[in-house]
Motif scaffolding. Structure first.
Motif, mmCIF file in Angstrom:
data_model
loop_
_atom_site.group_PDB
_atom_site.id
_atom_site.type_symbol
_atom_site.label_atom_id
_atom_site.label_comp_id
_atom_site.label_asym_id
_atom_site.label_seq_id
_atom_site.Cartn_x
_atom_site.Cartn_y
_atom_site.Cartn_z
ATOM 1 N N CYS A 263 0.836 -1.206 0.000
ATOM 2 C CA CYS A 263 0.000 0.000 0.000
ATOM 3 C C CYS A 263 0.868 1.251 0.000
ATOM 4 O O CYS A 263 0.627 2.191 -0.759
ATOM 5 C CB CYS A 263 -0.911 0.022 1.220
ATOM 6 S SG CYS A 263 -2.147 -1.279 1.187
ATOM 7 N N ILE B 269 0.067 5.221 -0.601
ATOM 8 C CA ILE B 269 -1.006 5.342 0.390
ATOM 9 C C ILE B 269 -0.431 5.488 1.801
ATOM 10 O O ILE B 269 0.480 4.755 2.183
ATOM 11 C CB ILE B 269 -1.932 4.105 0.311
ATOM 12 C CG1 ILE B 269 -2.531 4.009 -1.098
ATOM 13 C CG2 ILE B 269 -3.026 4.164 1.354
ATOM 14 C CD1 ILE B 269 -3.221 2.691 -1.396
ATOM 15 N N PRO C 210 0.218 5.052 5.637
ATOM 16 C CA PRO C 210 0.115 3.802 6.399
ATOM 17 C C PRO C 210 -1.200 3.684 7.181
ATOM 18 O O PRO C 210 -1.799 2.616 7.241
ATOM 19 C CB PRO C 210 1.304 3.840 7.341
ATOM 20 C CG PRO C 210 2.053 5.090 7.067
ATOM 21 C CD PRO C 210 1.459 5.774 5.887
ATOM 22 N N GLN D 137 -4.077 5.074 6.525
ATOM 23 C CA GLN D 137 -5.158 4.840 5.576
ATOM 24 C C GLN D 137 -5.099 3.392 5.081
ATOM 25 O O GLN D 137 -6.136 2.757 4.870
ATOM 26 C CB GLN D 137 -4.990 5.801 4.405
ATOM 27 C CG GLN D 137 -6.274 6.146 3.706
ATOM 28 C CD GLN D 137 -6.020 7.114 2.547
ATOM 29 O OE1 GLN D 137 -4.912 7.640 2.387
ATOM 30 N NE2 GLN D 137 -7.033 7.348 1.752
ATOM 31 N N MET E 78 -7.948 0.696 5.426
ATOM 32 C CA MET E 78 -8.482 0.120 4.191
ATOM 33 C C MET E 78 -8.490 -1.410 4.270
ATOM 34 O O MET E 78 -9.459 -2.056 3.907
ATOM 35 C CB MET E 78 -7.626 0.593 3.004
ATOM 36 C CG MET E 78 -8.207 0.302 1.652
ATOM 37 S SD MET E 78 -7.351 1.251 0.353
ATOM 38 C CE MET E 78 -5.810 0.401 0.307
ATOM 39 N N ILE E 79 -7.396 -1.955 4.784
ATOM 40 C CA ILE E 79 -7.289 -3.416 4.902
ATOM 41 C C ILE E 79 -8.358 -3.946 5.867
ATOM 42 O O ILE E 79 -9.050 -4.924 5.599
ATOM 43 C CB ILE E 79 -5.876 -3.830 5.378
ATOM 44 C CG1 ILE E 79 -4.841 -3.476 4.294
ATOM 45 C CG2 ILE E 79 -5.818 -5.321 5.700
ATOM 46 C CD1 ILE E 79 -3.387 -3.507 4.756
ATOM 47 N N GLY F 62 -11.814 -3.637 4.382
ATOM 48 C CA GLY F 62 -12.012 -4.683 3.381
ATOM 49 C C GLY F 62 -12.423 -5.984 4.048
ATOM 50 O O GLY F 62 -13.326 -6.688 3.603
ATOM 51 N N PHE F 63 -11.792 -6.244 5.173
ATOM 52 C CA PHE F 63 -12.076 -7.448 5.957
ATOM 53 C C PHE F 63 -13.528 -7.442 6.469
ATOM 54 O O PHE F 63 -14.173 -8.479 6.578
ATOM 55 C CB PHE F 63 -11.071 -7.509 7.102
ATOM 56 C CG PHE F 63 -11.288 -8.610 8.082
ATOM 57 C CD1 PHE F 63 -10.953 -9.918 7.761
ATOM 58 C CD2 PHE F 63 -11.799 -8.348 9.341
ATOM 59 C CE1 PHE F 63 -11.139 -10.934 8.667
ATOM 60 C CE2 PHE F 63 -11.991 -9.355 10.261
ATOM 61 C CZ PHE F 63 -11.657 -10.652 9.921
#
Lengths: 482, 253
Positions: free
Chosen positions: A435, A440, A442, A444, A448-449, A452-453
């Motif tokens: 990322c 991007i 860190p 964010q 984001m990760i 997404g989960f």
């Protein structure tokens, strides 16, 4: 890889945004619990005799019970006599009739929390029954609801105005002696929300209650009862925050939902109680009993929860699927950080024919926290053709946290079908590096990760809540990267 | 464009790069070759800013700026792009969302507005087509369930979208069949321009038949031991590394 974990570690430091204390005058009971306290509480609320009896019965049961110890959480013994069981803003004698009469300090508190009490606020279309400590302060959008025949009021008011509904339903889903904390709540609950949706009515608004614990050393014991009559629909939103304090505070709520034939209840929670500091000092003990009964045919109850706060969470929003073809759903995101502990999940009790349930649970653990999923799926002897699908995923951030899964399945009907899927994954330094290498931030990237989960659960939330939940995860994982 | 002087780097206390010197001018394509463990991948990772590696000496200047003082994300925004050898999966985060966030971070850095959704979709579709990836890949989670070849094409798709100043390809050709290799090469060639540079790390010369480099360097034991033109790669293919005095199995890291 000496520094390999550093970015992830830094990211999961966070500060609690709602940690301010409101200075207002309050009527507060001396700490301690006995029958006299319950009588006083009932008297202050001017309750009818049947309520006092109900409370006392619950209290006597509670005395004979012991605190549950099976949960995967650890905390020092609670001294129930060091807690005050009632606290209300002073002005209760002449309760505010409009926002102008509400203590401006209180309104500022709500503002800081971002609760749109004013009708012109951006959440227009959401009626807010705000509970500040123990007394409901103000209720908006009453008129529109009244027109539709919907009853949405503090439960203390419902006891007076709709005793027949209270007598008929209160304690039918979560009996007074159901568990230790439910019994305590039944004895001392001070307020909460009451909702009744009449037959065939689709509630014209999403109902929303924000609870907030304020006074120090005060347990909050709210009680919510929602009844959806035949063919009705309601979506109910609940958000929670609490100020920062060094000592722990107890929160033992009970929520009961009743869905009759063809009725649907959607109950969404964003829980952001104070989680305690980095070293586990302070924070809310969130010991909550939430249960819905699908007593009618084709009825449906759906729980969606985003749990990011509290020092300890002990909570299992459940569905009793009694009516034929009834449906229960549980969508959950539980995030723990620092020293937080969560033992949360659901129970799906299939009693009727062709009942169906879905469980999607996402646990995220960071810091030194512990996150457990505990779920029970039970099929009774008459649950012919019933089925359950369970998906249970855990995400680890850093290498000092824990994720645990405790699934229980009991079947007394051979035709019942259960599917269970479980995964565990990690936010890895490789993902973070990918990322960042694409430009991007860190912070964010982690958010984001994590988002997404959680995607499958967030899509179940009402729009404005989904935005709030996404932001909340961001804040919860916010750190001091710089 | 890029100037590397006496670069030293270590991982877990073990020195891998032992004094790299390299000048890359705008528009040039440099191939870095060498046996396994010579430090090729380490060089790519260090340039991109992977902080698992510790820079122990030397300097790297990108367009007058000290690259080593920048955070990973700053380097990316300044135009450094690394096509990963083993791209990781990010489940649940769609390629589209990921790319849009990345692109906007870079645009913001250059004082540009965020790209609007329609414009972005158009751009993303175009780039996906360019590397023969079906549009459906844009909606899937980043690398989630992609085959090896799809992951590599996805990397090139990202590169085309970001339009980096300096693209570093870390063994992008490994594990690709000939069709995928051509697709990847077409992508890189499409990006070639007088103001962009490419560093290609590769083990095999076959990639260089499709992307013709201006310079070829041989990396061994953490140092560049020989530099030359295109013909050096052909010579390496014909003779192996032995004639340069490199024992292929002795190097490590």
């Amino acid at each position: 890889m000496a520094d390999g974990n550093k970015p992830v570690k830094e990211l999961i430091k966070r500060e609690y945004e709602h940690g301010f204390v409101t200075e207002i005058e309050a009527d507060t009971f001396e700490p301690g619990l006995n029958e006299d306290v319950i009588r006083r509480l009932s008297a202050i609320k001017n309750e009818p005799e049947f309520m006092l009896e109900w409370r006392l019965k619950a209290y006597r049961k509670w005395l004979e019970m012991t605190e549950p110890e099976w949960a995967h959480v650890h905390f020092p013994k609670i001294d129930y006599n060091s807690i005050s069981y009632y606290s209300a803003p002073k002005s209760k004698a002449d309760a505010p009739k409009s926002l102008d009469e509400v203590d401006p300090e209180l309104l500022r508190t709500y503002e800081k929390l971002g609760i749109p009490l004013h009708e012109r606020a951006k959440l227009a279309g959401v009626a807010v029954d705000a509970v500040f400590d123990s007394v409901s302060v103000t209720t908006t959008f009453k008129e529109q609801l009244t027109e539709a025949g919907v009853i949405f009021c503090p439960i203390s008011e419902a006891v007076h105005k709709h005793p027949e509904l209270i007598k008929k339903y209160l304690g039918t889903v979560v009996p007074t002696g159901d568990n230790y904390f439910a019994a305590l709540n039944s004895a001392v609950f001070s307020d909460g929300s009451f909702v009744y949706i009449p037959e065939g009515v689709r509630c014209p608004l999403e109902l929303s209650t924000y609870f907030r614990i304020n006074a120090a050393n005060t347990g909050q014991f709210e009680r919510t009862l929602i009844i959806a009559d035949k063919g009705s629909y309601v979506s109910y939103l609940e958000g929670c925050t609490a100020p920062m304090r060094d000592e722990n505070q107890l929160h033992a709520a009970v929520v009961e939902l009743v869905a009759l034939d063809d009725a649907q209840i959607k109950y969404s929670t964003v829980q952001n109680w104070y989680p305690g500091d980095e070293n586990g000092k302070g924070g809310i003990y969130n010991f909550v009993t939430k249960r819905g009964a699908c007593i009618g045919r084709n009825s449906k109850i759906s729980w969606t929860q985003v749990e990011t706060g509290s020092a300890i969470t002990w909570k299992y929003p459940s569905c009793v699927l009694r009516g034929e073809n009834s449906v229960g759903e549980f969508y959950s995101v539980a995030l723990t950080n620092n020293m937080q502990q969560a033992d949360t999940g659901t129970k799906m009790i299939h009693l009727g024919k062709n009942t169906r349930s879905t469980i999607i649970s996402k646990g995220i653990s960071a810091g030194r926290s512990n996150n457990s999923y505990r779920g029970l799926v039970r099929f009774g002897p008459n649950a012919k053709g019933a089925r359950n699908f369970t998906q249970c995923d855990s995400l680890l951030i850093g290498d000092q946290c824990g994720a645990h899964t405790f699934p229980y399945i009991e079947s007394k009907n051979p035709s019942a079908i259960v599917e269970h899927e479980a995964t565990t994954s990690k936010v890895s330094d490789e993902q973070l590096f990918l990322c960042r290498q694409r430009g991007i931030d860190p912070e964010q990237a982690v958010s984001m990760i994590v988002n997404g989960f959680c995607k499958e659960v967030f899509k179940e939330l009402p729009m404005e809540f989904a935005v709030e939940a996404t932001k909340l995860l961001e804040v919860s994982l916010e750190g001091s990267v710089g | 464009m890029l100037s590397i002087k006496n670069l030293h780097a270590a991982i877990e206390g073990k020195e891998i790069l032992k004094g790299i010197d390299l000048e890359v001018k705008p528009g040039e394509v440099h191939a870095i070759m060498g046996p396994n463990g010579s430090g090729k991948s380490t060089l790519s990772q260090v340039l991109a800013g992977n902080d698992s590696y510790e820079v122990t000496g030397g300097e790297v200047i990108l367009d007058g700026k000290n690259l080593l003082e920048m955070e990973t994300e700053e380097r990316a925004r300044e135009g450094v792009f690394l096509a990963f050898q083993y791209p990781v999966e990010i489940p649940g985060v769609s390629n589209l969302q990921f790319l849009k966030t990345a692109l906007n971070s870079i645009r913001k850095h250059h004082g540009q507005n965020e790209i609007n959704a329609v414009e972005f979709m158009k751009l993303a579709r175009e780039k996906a087509r360019q590397v023969n990836l079906d549009e459906s890949f844009l909606k899937r989670g980043v690398n989630e369930g992609f085959s090896g070849g799809e992951k590599k094409r996805n990397e090139i798709m990202q590169m085309l979208l970001m339009e980096p100043k300096l693209a570093i390809l870390d063994e992008t050709d490994s594990g690709l069949d000939i069709d995928a290799l051509k697709t990847v090469a077409d992508g890189v060639n499409a990006l070639r321009s007088p103001d962009r540079s490419v560093i290609m790390v590769t083990h095999y010369q076959r990639l260089l038949s499709y992307i013709v480099p201006d310079y070829v360097h041989v990396l061994a034991g953490g140092r560049i031991i020989k530099s030359g033109g295109r013909e050096l790669a052909l010579e390496l293919e014909a003779k192996g590394y032995g004639w340069l005095g490199i024992n292929e199995t002795a190097t490590a890291g």
